[in-house]
Write a protein that holds these residues in place. Structure first.
Motif, mmCIF file in Angstrom:
data_model
loop_
_atom_site.group_PDB
_atom_site.id
_atom_site.type_symbol
_atom_site.label_atom_id
_atom_site.label_comp_id
_atom_site.label_asym_id
_atom_site.label_seq_id
_atom_site.Cartn_x
_atom_site.Cartn_y
_atom_site.Cartn_z
ATOM 1 N N ILE A 207 17.610 -0.049 -7.294
ATOM 2 C CA ILE A 207 16.230 0.292 -7.337
ATOM 3 C C ILE A 207 16.036 1.652 -8.200
ATOM 4 C CG2 ILE A 207 14.383 0.890 -5.995
ATOM 5 C CD1 ILE A 207 16.939 -1.307 -4.525
ATOM 6 N N SER A 208 15.125 1.435 -8.978
ATOM 7 C CA SER A 208 14.802 2.830 -9.892
ATOM 8 C C SER A 208 13.222 2.642 -10.197
ATOM 9 C CB SER A 208 15.497 2.603 -11.272
ATOM 10 O OG SER A 208 15.375 1.352 -11.958
ATOM 11 N N TRP A 209 12.720 3.671 -10.531
ATOM 12 C CA TRP A 209 11.115 3.754 -10.689
ATOM 13 C C TRP A 209 10.762 5.020 -11.540
ATOM 14 C CZ3 TRP A 209 13.815 4.725 -6.233
ATOM 15 C CH2 TRP A 209 13.750 5.913 -5.595
ATOM 16 N N TRP A 210 9.665 4.984 -11.943
ATOM 17 C CA TRP A 210 9.318 6.146 -12.663
ATOM 18 C C TRP A 210 7.542 6.023 -12.575
ATOM 19 C CZ3 TRP A 210 5.400 4.551 -16.510
ATOM 20 C CH2 TRP A 210 5.586 3.198 -16.916
ATOM 21 N N VAL A 211 7.021 7.260 -12.978
ATOM 22 C CA VAL A 211 5.238 7.362 -13.078
ATOM 23 C C VAL A 211 5.294 7.782 -14.580
ATOM 24 C CG1 VAL A 211 5.078 7.908 -10.633
ATOM 25 C CG2 VAL A 211 5.617 9.825 -12.160
ATOM 26 N N GLU B 95 12.090 3.990 1.913
ATOM 27 C CA GLU B 95 11.634 3.557 3.227
ATOM 28 C C GLU B 95 11.193 2.197 2.933
ATOM 29 O OE1 GLU B 95 8.474 6.347 3.970
ATOM 30 O OE2 GLU B 95 10.046 8.198 4.495
ATOM 31 N N TRP B 96 10.464 1.855 1.899
ATOM 32 C CA TRP B 96 9.805 0.351 1.804
ATOM 33 C C TRP B 96 11.026 -0.480 1.510
ATOM 34 C CZ3 TRP B 96 8.986 -1.720 -3.542
ATOM 35 C CH2 TRP B 96 8.322 -2.946 -3.840
ATOM 36 N N ILE B 97 12.001 0.007 0.876
ATOM 37 C CA ILE B 97 13.215 -1.019 0.515
ATOM 38 C C ILE B 97 13.937 -1.319 1.872
ATOM 39 C CG2 ILE B 97 15.356 -1.413 -0.557
ATOM 40 C CD1 ILE B 97 13.081 -1.648 -2.515
ATOM 41 N N ALA B 98 14.015 -0.264 2.463
ATOM 42 C CA ALA B 98 14.675 -0.230 4.134
ATOM 43 C C ALA B 98 14.024 -1.082 4.921
ATOM 44 C CB ALA B 98 14.954 1.086 4.583
ATOM 45 N N THR C 25 4.057 15.424 -9.840
ATOM 46 C CA THR C 25 2.838 15.609 -9.104
ATOM 47 C C THR C 25 2.945 15.085 -7.577
ATOM 48 O OG1 THR C 25 1.926 13.584 -9.450
ATOM 49 C CG2 THR C 25 1.350 15.465 -10.955
ATOM 50 N N ASP C 26 2.208 14.987 -6.725
ATOM 51 C CA ASP C 26 2.017 14.605 -5.255
ATOM 52 C C ASP C 26 2.337 13.098 -5.433
ATOM 53 O OD1 ASP C 26 1.707 17.045 -4.238
ATOM 54 O OD2 ASP C 26 -0.375 16.977 -3.632
ATOM 55 N N LEU C 27 1.732 12.582 -6.455
ATOM 56 C CA LEU C 27 1.875 10.845 -6.296
ATOM 57 C C LEU C 27 3.324 10.606 -6.887
ATOM 58 C CD1 LEU C 27 0.634 8.014 -6.495
ATOM 59 C CD2 LEU C 27 0.358 8.454 -8.827
ATOM 60 N N GLU C 28 3.959 11.253 -7.648
ATOM 61 C CA GLU C 28 5.301 10.889 -7.833
ATOM 62 C C GLU C 28 5.970 11.556 -6.657
ATOM 63 O OE1 GLU C 28 8.737 11.759 -11.398
ATOM 64 O OE2 GLU C 28 7.662 13.555 -10.620
ATOM 65 N N ARG C 29 6.105 12.525 -5.934
ATOM 66 C CA ARG C 29 6.667 12.810 -4.903
ATOM 67 C C ARG C 29 6.494 11.810 -3.557
ATOM 68 N NH1 ARG C 29 5.531 17.897 -6.923
ATOM 69 N NH2 ARG C 29 3.533 17.997 -6.035
ATOM 70 N N ALA C 30 5.192 11.360 -3.382
ATOM 71 C CA ALA C 30 4.859 10.249 -2.554
ATOM 72 C C ALA C 30 5.844 8.973 -2.778
ATOM 73 C CB ALA C 30 3.264 9.942 -2.570
ATOM 74 N N LEU C 31 5.880 8.741 -4.435
ATOM 75 C CA LEU C 31 6.589 7.332 -4.584
ATOM 76 C C LEU C 31 7.945 7.557 -4.374
ATOM 77 C CD1 LEU C 31 6.253 4.751 -5.875
ATOM 78 C CD2 LEU C 31 6.831 5.633 -8.204
ATOM 79 N N ASP C 32 8.602 8.920 -4.608
ATOM 80 C CA ASP C 32 9.832 9.357 -4.258
ATOM 81 C C ASP C 32 10.174 8.938 -2.936
ATOM 82 O OD1 ASP C 32 10.393 9.748 -7.096
ATOM 83 O OD2 ASP C 32 10.142 11.856 -6.788
ATOM 84 N N ALA C 33 9.513 9.414 -2.020
ATOM 85 C CA ALA C 33 9.395 9.133 -0.610
ATOM 86 C C ALA C 33 9.206 7.806 -0.111
ATOM 87 C CB ALA C 33 8.438 10.283 0.267
ATOM 88 N N GLU D 187 0.989 -1.106 0.029
ATOM 89 C CA GLU D 187 0.192 -0.028 -0.030
ATOM 90 C C GLU D 187 0.822 1.170 -0.086
ATOM 91 O OE1 GLU D 187 -3.288 -0.103 -0.450
ATOM 92 O OE2 GLU D 187 -3.102 -2.245 -0.394
ATOM 93 N N LEU D 188 0.626 2.305 -0.787
ATOM 94 C CA LEU D 188 1.286 3.380 -1.073
ATOM 95 C C LEU D 188 0.539 4.558 -0.235
ATOM 96 C CD1 LEU D 188 3.913 4.802 -2.312
ATOM 97 C CD2 LEU D 188 2.383 5.299 -4.368
#
Length: 145
Positions: free
Chosen positions: A107-111, A130-133, A118-126, A15-16
């Motif tokens: 680890i890499s990612w994109w939207v 944290e999830w990986i750790a 947007t807020d979604l990209e910023r949320a994913l970036d943050a 869950e994001l």
């Protein structure tokens, strides 16, 4: 020696928040993945093209389907992981997170373009670091290409 402990179970849904989640991509996601990738192809090429030669301008729907099937097999074998970012109803694929073996892990990612900046990209970036750790057994993962 494997890059992951033999007893490691990869997350199957994460869950994001704000109506979004990650789950391992499947071949059957091609109807959502293909327009997401090709609709953001130029920006994705600027991020991944030099290293991965992806996504090519000529990628077909069937080539994407085969690529997703390969990603699913790799996840099951714990060789690498491609998590798709979905809205909760899974009516749209909004991006992806890749977890690949490297010295420890890369680890890499994109939207999709629509959500860049947007807020979604910023949320994913943050969220991703944290999830990986929190949920993955990596000592010193590398983020970004």
């Amino acid at each position: 020696m494997s890059w992951l402990p033999s007893d490691f179970a990869h997350p199957t849904r994460v869950e994001l928040g704000a109506g979004h989640h990650l789950r391992p991509i499947q071949e059957s996601d091609v109807d959502l993945d293909y327009p997401a990738v090709m609709g953001s192809r130029e920006r994705l090429w600027s991020i991944f093209g030099e290293k991965w030669n992806w996504p090519p301008t000529t990628m077909t729907y069937e080539e994407d389907r085969a690529d997703l099937a390969r990603h699913a097999r790799e996840a099951e074998a714990h060789e690498s992981f491609n998590y798709a970012l979905f809205d909760n109803a899974e009516t749209a694929l909004l991006g992806c997170v890749y977890i690949d073996p490297a010295e420890d892990a890369l680890i890499s990612w994109w939207v999709v373009d629509e959500y860049a900046g947007t807020d979604l990209e910023r949320a994913l970036d943050a969220f991703v670091p944290e999830w990986i750790a929190r949920d993955w057994p990596f000592a010193s993962p590398q983020f970004g290409l």
